[in-house]
Design a protein around this motif. Structure first.
Motif, mmCIF file in Angstrom:
data_model
loop_
_atom_site.group_PDB
_atom_site.id
_atom_site.type_symbol
_atom_site.label_atom_id
_atom_site.label_comp_id
_atom_site.label_asym_id
_atom_site.label_seq_id
_atom_site.Cartn_x
_atom_site.Cartn_y
_atom_site.Cartn_z
ATOM 1 N N ILE A 139 1.123 -6.624 2.372
ATOM 2 C CA ILE A 139 1.577 -6.238 1.028
ATOM 3 C C ILE A 139 0.356 -5.775 0.238
ATOM 4 C CG2 ILE A 139 2.596 -7.052 -1.147
ATOM 5 C CD1 ILE A 139 4.163 -9.134 0.413
ATOM 6 N N GLY A 140 0.499 -4.642 -0.443
ATOM 7 C CA GLY A 140 -0.548 -4.185 -1.351
ATOM 8 C C GLY A 140 0.018 -4.093 -2.746
ATOM 9 N N TYR A 141 -0.818 -4.364 -3.763
ATOM 10 C CA TYR A 141 -0.324 -4.196 -5.133
ATOM 11 C C TYR A 141 -1.407 -3.645 -6.047
ATOM 12 C CZ TYR A 141 -2.255 -8.348 -7.590
ATOM 13 O OH TYR A 141 -3.063 -9.273 -8.192
ATOM 14 N N MET A 142 -0.968 -2.781 -6.926
ATOM 15 C CA MET A 142 -1.808 -2.091 -7.912
ATOM 16 C C MET A 142 -3.099 -1.578 -7.266
ATOM 17 S SD MET A 142 -2.200 -3.224 -11.866
ATOM 18 C CE MET A 142 -2.596 -2.048 -13.149
ATOM 19 N N ASN A 143 -2.979 -1.068 -6.055
ATOM 20 C CA ASN A 143 -4.150 -0.562 -5.333
ATOM 21 C C ASN A 143 -3.785 0.766 -4.678
ATOM 22 O OD1 ASN A 143 -2.378 -1.461 -3.309
ATOM 23 N ND2 ASN A 143 -4.055 -1.815 -1.897
ATOM 24 N N ARG A 150 -5.099 5.981 8.853
ATOM 25 C CA ARG A 150 -4.762 5.529 10.216
ATOM 26 C C ARG A 150 -4.484 4.025 10.237
ATOM 27 N NH1 ARG A 150 -9.046 6.002 13.565
ATOM 28 N NH2 ARG A 150 -10.527 6.729 11.999
ATOM 29 N N ALA A 151 -5.262 3.267 9.457
ATOM 30 C CA ALA A 151 -5.076 1.809 9.460
ATOM 31 C C ALA A 151 -3.699 1.436 8.899
ATOM 32 C CB ALA A 151 -6.184 1.141 8.643
ATOM 33 N N LEU A 152 -3.324 2.055 7.787
ATOM 34 C CA LEU A 152 -2.034 1.721 7.179
ATOM 35 C C LEU A 152 -0.881 2.182 8.071
ATOM 36 C CD1 LEU A 152 -2.787 2.593 3.433
ATOM 37 C CD2 LEU A 152 -2.807 0.335 4.520
ATOM 38 N N ALA A 153 -1.065 3.333 8.732
ATOM 39 C CA ALA A 153 -0.025 3.823 9.645
ATOM 40 C C ALA A 153 0.170 2.869 10.817
ATOM 41 C CB ALA A 153 -0.393 5.223 10.148
ATOM 42 N N LYS A 154 -0.882 2.132 11.133
ATOM 43 C CA LYS A 154 -0.829 1.235 12.300
ATOM 44 C C LYS A 154 -0.109 -0.086 11.985
ATOM 45 C CE LYS A 154 -4.297 -1.093 15.215
ATOM 46 N NZ LYS A 154 -3.383 -1.398 16.298
ATOM 47 N N ILE A 155 -0.069 -0.464 10.712
ATOM 48 C CA ILE A 155 0.578 -1.743 10.355
ATOM 49 C C ILE A 155 2.099 -1.591 10.507
ATOM 50 C CG2 ILE A 155 0.963 -3.402 8.484
ATOM 51 C CD1 ILE A 155 -1.809 -2.596 7.380
ATOM 52 N N PRO A 156 2.726 -2.422 11.332
ATOM 53 C CA PRO A 156 4.168 -2.233 11.593
ATOM 54 C C PRO A 156 5.046 -2.381 10.355
ATOM 55 C CG PRO A 156 3.187 -3.722 13.212
ATOM 56 C CD PRO A 156 2.143 -3.481 12.160
ATOM 57 N N PHE A 157 4.635 -3.250 9.420
ATOM 58 C CA PHE A 157 5.484 -3.438 8.230
ATOM 59 C C PHE A 157 4.597 -3.561 7.000
ATOM 60 C CE2 PHE A 157 7.988 -6.020 5.204
ATOM 61 C CZ PHE A 157 9.093 -5.176 5.083
ATOM 62 N N LEU A 158 4.670 -2.534 6.144
ATOM 63 C CA LEU A 158 3.801 -2.457 4.963
ATOM 64 C C LEU A 158 4.656 -2.349 3.703
ATOM 65 C CD1 LEU A 158 0.894 -2.053 3.756
ATOM 66 C CD2 LEU A 158 1.246 0.404 4.060
ATOM 67 N N TRP A 196 2.589 6.178 0.659
ATOM 68 C CA TRP A 196 3.032 7.137 1.678
ATOM 69 C C TRP A 196 3.228 6.472 3.045
ATOM 70 C CZ3 TRP A 196 4.446 12.064 0.724
ATOM 71 C CH2 TRP A 196 4.527 12.965 1.788
ATOM 72 N N PHE A 197 2.462 5.384 3.284
ATOM 73 C CA PHE A 197 2.504 4.726 4.598
ATOM 74 C C PHE A 197 3.377 3.460 4.584
ATOM 75 C CE2 PHE A 197 -1.347 7.154 4.147
ATOM 76 C CZ PHE A 197 -1.386 7.883 5.323
ATOM 77 N N ALA A 198 4.046 3.215 3.439
ATOM 78 C CA ALA A 198 4.776 1.951 3.285
ATOM 79 C C ALA A 198 6.162 2.013 3.933
ATOM 80 C CB ALA A 198 4.915 1.613 1.805
ATOM 81 N N ASP A 199 6.658 0.809 4.257
ATOM 82 C CA ASP A 199 8.036 0.688 4.758
ATOM 83 C C ASP A 199 8.979 0.325 3.626
ATOM 84 O OD1 ASP A 199 7.776 0.733 7.909
ATOM 85 O OD2 ASP A 199 6.044 -0.303 7.071
ATOM 86 N N ILE A 200 8.475 -0.497 2.703
ATOM 87 C CA ILE A 200 9.253 -0.869 1.514
ATOM 88 C C ILE A 200 8.377 -0.605 0.281
ATOM 89 C CG2 ILE A 200 10.237 -2.814 0.212
ATOM 90 C CD1 ILE A 200 11.999 -2.384 2.523
ATOM 91 N N VAL A 201 8.965 -0.013 -0.742
ATOM 92 C CA VAL A 201 8.251 0.210 -2.005
ATOM 93 C C VAL A 201 8.966 -0.570 -3.098
ATOM 94 C CG1 VAL A 201 7.331 1.932 -3.590
ATOM 95 C CG2 VAL A 201 7.785 2.563 -1.198
#
Ligand code: SF4
Length: 859
Positions: A484-488, A502-510, A522-527
């Motif tokens: 999970i990322g926030y305000m970043n 590439r790192a964010l694309a590699k995380i299965p669930f972001l 852009w690389f997230a699964d849930i916003v």
């Protein structure tokens, strides 16, 4: 032009520094289309708008207190609300830090909160492929579906004993942060709460910690000072307490001299008495030369530093001094510092390194020394967020010790005491799975041999934010499965950000919790759509300036514009509820401990939780029965209506002889750093010299423990990449979150040399002429690690041999204004595409400045 020898003894043309301040102001005004004036640079259109708002008949609305976090000044603010709509902002006169003062970028908050491109509802990704060129295919979903999905993914980790594969990435925050950042991460069972701090300014804190024991930003008593040296800081544009300094800078200039060390003509430089356009990366040379002059001229402040026992100054260039001959008062190691470093560091030596005239170096040093103790050496990010910046940070900060400015009237001060309290501890809610998971190593490699990150003296005590991308990519020390990322927006704000893509694309669930869909999203699964900190959120921040500290509240002054919830309180509560439904109720039971101090009530939903947690944290500020100091309130309601608590005034000189260093003195030979470095070396069963070599520093032996000069460590050869790249922050940046505001684009020329709606690289006319580049040409900048396209601007305010460009443009996924074509074509270029991922490893800080060379070619 005049001739001078460079560091290799070659005769080179050196840019003349004889242009007067008046000429530069004219140049800046003509080039940028806006006068460079303190605080007032406001365009007629904006002035007309604000006057219209103020003149609304009868007002019809009310001022409500809140907090602006458009930069780390964290100003207490007021918002004028008419019929539920926020229409104007100003400083909160109750703040003793800045009073009514505000700044130009505060107003952009209004455009942010009503930005039609905000995320309006939760969304999920429909394209399973992730990458820069993969449209995520986001579709709206309900909060329930989004939270159920997140809870399922976390439970999967817990059921498989893989909680260490959970990660929380934090950007800007309020002090409610620990609810999501610390407590939730620990109770789930992960070590991986990664903050943005090392892409902010950790190296600044390094210098003050290893001299005076303060790992923190400082405040400056500018109204009582007589001399200020600004090291890459631009207080009337960026850095901290901008609103306050904007309001007093003119008064200060009537009484004090200002010297600005910066390869670029900043707004502060344009108003200064001396501009020292230094070669990037050579700040340490200038700092030790200034120290040399102060000592040889006998200008150190005797009441703080002490004196020779016979009263005769024995600091003579090139000559060693006996330690027995000097009796120190509140400093430690002055003679060692002189013998090990300073005795040969003459202005002439520094002139060759810095490209500045020896006479100017001497003049500034004497002016600064004669102003003692009312003299400030103000260390900004530029000279220190470099590969070897830790020692430049110490050297520039050590000047404050020599002139007795530390903790003194007209000098540099720490933060005043405040009385907020921590949230309840998580330990009772950690089960065996969490304890095991939390014990794993962190993804950013802090504390490894090559990343000492010596925050507050501890090996691995600090974060190495940008290196987390490499940790994720290499699954080192482990894979990250749920994040999970926030305000970043690390996918934009970290150097060499392609690694983050590439790192964010590699995380299965972001998951991304955010106000605006950004490059990270852009690389997230849930916003998850978040409340805006200034208009829609409960929270608080604390900051110091003007001899006070204030604690100021973020308050929901309007109803949320969209279906948004608060990142640090409401959303974690909802996740905790979903986890409890799945049989894991530890997090919810922990949050239920945050009871309302007024009524004793336990929170029953996310909204109550947000409010009770805030009242809990600030309890001692507003409850008369708990009063400890500073402003006194009759209760919560009065505090909330005022919006800010102020500390007692600053207690000058209280720390003289009681600093939090190993010796309790201001250390010019740092026993504190020695202990930290030896501890890190011992942990890795090696020597301090080996650590320094591994981490790219030049110091060996005793030099490791003193402020000293290190040559700049630069990526790219001068032959292939002739220009040093100078990155700086735009005045309207709002920490990189305002690029989708049309006012940001329209008013970009508030920064000297910049142009509206454009992204210009500023090149000195002498350099541009050699390349046949003219103003308005499209150019490509190329570094060893990347490239970008932008517009050329010929500008005298750029030191020859450098190219300066402000950070902030280059967004390709931050809304329809920020990008030329959302998701496809950026507006200008992102400086972080040029800057390599490198570090000042002693502090963990990312290197943004004096780190990379570039070449410029016409497109
Ligand atoms: S942008 Fe920064 S200086 Fe301006 S009002 Fe907001 S917090 Fe204060």
């Amino acid at each position: 032009m005049k001739k001078q020898k460079d560091g290799n003894g070659m005769a080179t043309a050196v840019w003349s520094l004889s242009i007067s301040r008046r000429s530069f102001l004219k140049l800046a005004g003509a080039a940028g289309g806006a006068a460079v004036t303190v605080g007032a640079a406001i365009k007629p259109e904006l002035r007309a708008l604000t006057e219209t708002i103020t003149a609304l008949p009868g007002g019809g609305g009310e001022w409500h207190p809140t907090t602006c976090q458009g930069c780390t000044s964290w100003c207490s603010s007021q918002v004028y609300v008419v019929d539920g709509r926020a229409i104007k902002v100003r400083g909160n006169s109750h703040s003793k830090v800045h009073g009514e003062a505000s700044c130009p970028r505060a107003h952009l908050g209004l455009q942010q909160v009503y930005d039609p491109d905000r995320v309006k509802t939760p969304m999920k990704r429909t394209n399973p492929r992730k990458g820069r060129n993969e449209d995520p295919g986001f579709v709206p979903i309900s909060w329930d579906e989004a939270l159920n999905t997140i809870a399922d993914k976390i439970m999967e980790l817990r059921n498989n004993n893989e909680t260490h594969k959970y990660m929380l990435m934090r950007g800007r925050y309020s002090y409610m942060r620990d609810i999501l950042y610390d407590r939730m991460t620990k109770i789930i069972g992960s070590p991986n709460n990664i903050s943005h701090s090392a892409i902010c300014a950790e190296a600044e804190k390094f210098g003050s910690y290893y001299t005076e024991g303060e790992w923190a930003y400082r405040q400056y008593d500018v109204l009582n000072t007589r001399y200020i040296i600004l090291w890459g800081a631009d207080p009337i544009s960026a850095n901290r307490q901008v609103s306050y300094y904007l309001s007093v800078w003119g008064d200060m200039l009537d009484r004090a001299q200002v010297a600005v060390v910066d390869p670029r003509l900043s707004a502060s430089a344009a108003k200064a008495d001396e501009w020292l356009p230094i070669k990037p990366g050579e700040d340490g040379a200038l700092a030790v030369a200034i120290a040399h002059v102060i000592l040889t001229e006998g200008l150190w402040y005797k009441d703080f530093v002490g004196n020779f026992t016979d009263g005769v100054n024995k600091f003579v260039a090139g000559e060693e001094v006996s330690e027995d001959d000097f009796e120190e008062k509140y400093t430690y190691g002055l003679v060692k510092w002189w013998n090990l470093e300073l005795k040969d560091k003459t202005p002439e030596w520094a002139a060759e390194k810095t490209g500045l005239p020896a006479e100017q170096i001497k003049k500034v040093a004497i002016g600064y020394g004669e102003a003692a103790p009312h003299a400030i050496s103000w260390v900004g990010g530029g000279p220190v967020m470099q590969v070897r910046g830790a020692y430049a940070s110490m050297a520039a900060h050590a000047l404050n010790g020599l002139v007795g400015a530390v903790d003194n009237v007209g000098g540099t001060l720490k933060a005043n005491k405040e009385y907020t309290q921590s949230f309840p501890g998580p330990d009772d809610f950690l089960d065996d799975i969490a304890k095991e998971g939390k014990g794993h190593k962190k993804i950013d490699h802090r504390g490894r041999k090559e990343f000492p990150a010596l925050t507050e003296g501890k090996s691995g005590g600090g974060v190495v934010t940008n290196n987390a991308a490499d940790g994720i990519l290499n699954e080192d020390p482990n894979e990250i499965k749920v994040a999970i990322g926030y305000m970043n927006n690390f996918a934009f704000s970290c150097p060499q950000n392609e690694r983050w893509h590439r790192a964010l694309a590699k995380i299965p669930f972001l998951v991304h919790i955010t106000t605006n869909a950004s490059e990270f999203t852009w690389f997230a699964d849930i916003v998850l759509p978040s409340t805006h900190h200034m208009f829609e959120k409960w929270g608080y921040v604390k900051v110091h300036g003007n001899g006070y500290r204030h604690v100021t509240l973020n308050e929901p002054v309007i109803d949320p514009v969209w279906d948004v919830k608060t990142d640090e309180t409401w959303i974690p509560w909802l996740i905790a509820e979903k986890l409890a439904e799945r049989g894991f109720d530890n997090l919810l039971r922990h949050y239920q401990e945050y009871k309302d101090p007024e009524t004793g009530k336990t929170p029953t939903n996310g909204k109550e939780f947000a409010l009770y947690a805030l009242k809990y944290a600030t309890h001692k500020l507003w409850d008369p029965a708990e009063y400890q100091g500073g402003d006194k309130f009759s209760g919560w309601e009065e505090f909330r209506a005022t919006g800010v608590w102020n500390s007692d005034p600053y207690p000058f000189r209280k720390r003289w002889g009681a600093m939090k260093t190993k010796t309790e003195m201001f250390e010019l030979y740092s026993e504190t750093l020695k202990e930290a470095l030896e501890g890190h070396a011992e942990k890795h069963e090696t020597t301090v010299d080996d650590i320094l070599e591994t981490c790219n520093y030049q110091a060996r032996g005793e030099q490791a423990f003193i402020p000293h000069y290190e040559e700049p460590f630069m990526w790219g050869s001068e032959a292939e990449y002739p220009f040093v790249f100078v990155d700086y922050k735009s005045r309207l940046n709002r920490e990189g979150r305002s690029a989708n505001c049309s006012w940001f684009q329209e008013l970009r020329d508030l920064d000297p040399g910049d142009e509206p709606w454009d992204d210009v690289a500023k090149i000195n006319p002498a350099d541009a002429g050699k390349l046949g580049i003219k103003t308005g040409d499209r150019i490509k900048l190329t570094s060893p690690t990347g490239e970008l396209e932008c517009t050329a601007k010929l500008w005298e305010g750029t030191r020859p041999g450098t190219i300066a460009k402000s950070y902030g443009q280059g967004h390709w996924a931050y809304g329809r204004v920020a990008a030329k074509e959302y998701g496809e074509v950026p507006r200008g270029g992102n400086n972080n595409d040029l800057i390599p991922a490198d570090y000042d490893r002693l502090s963990g800080s990312t290197a943004f400045y004096g780190v990379v060379r570039v070449k410029a070619t016409k497109v």
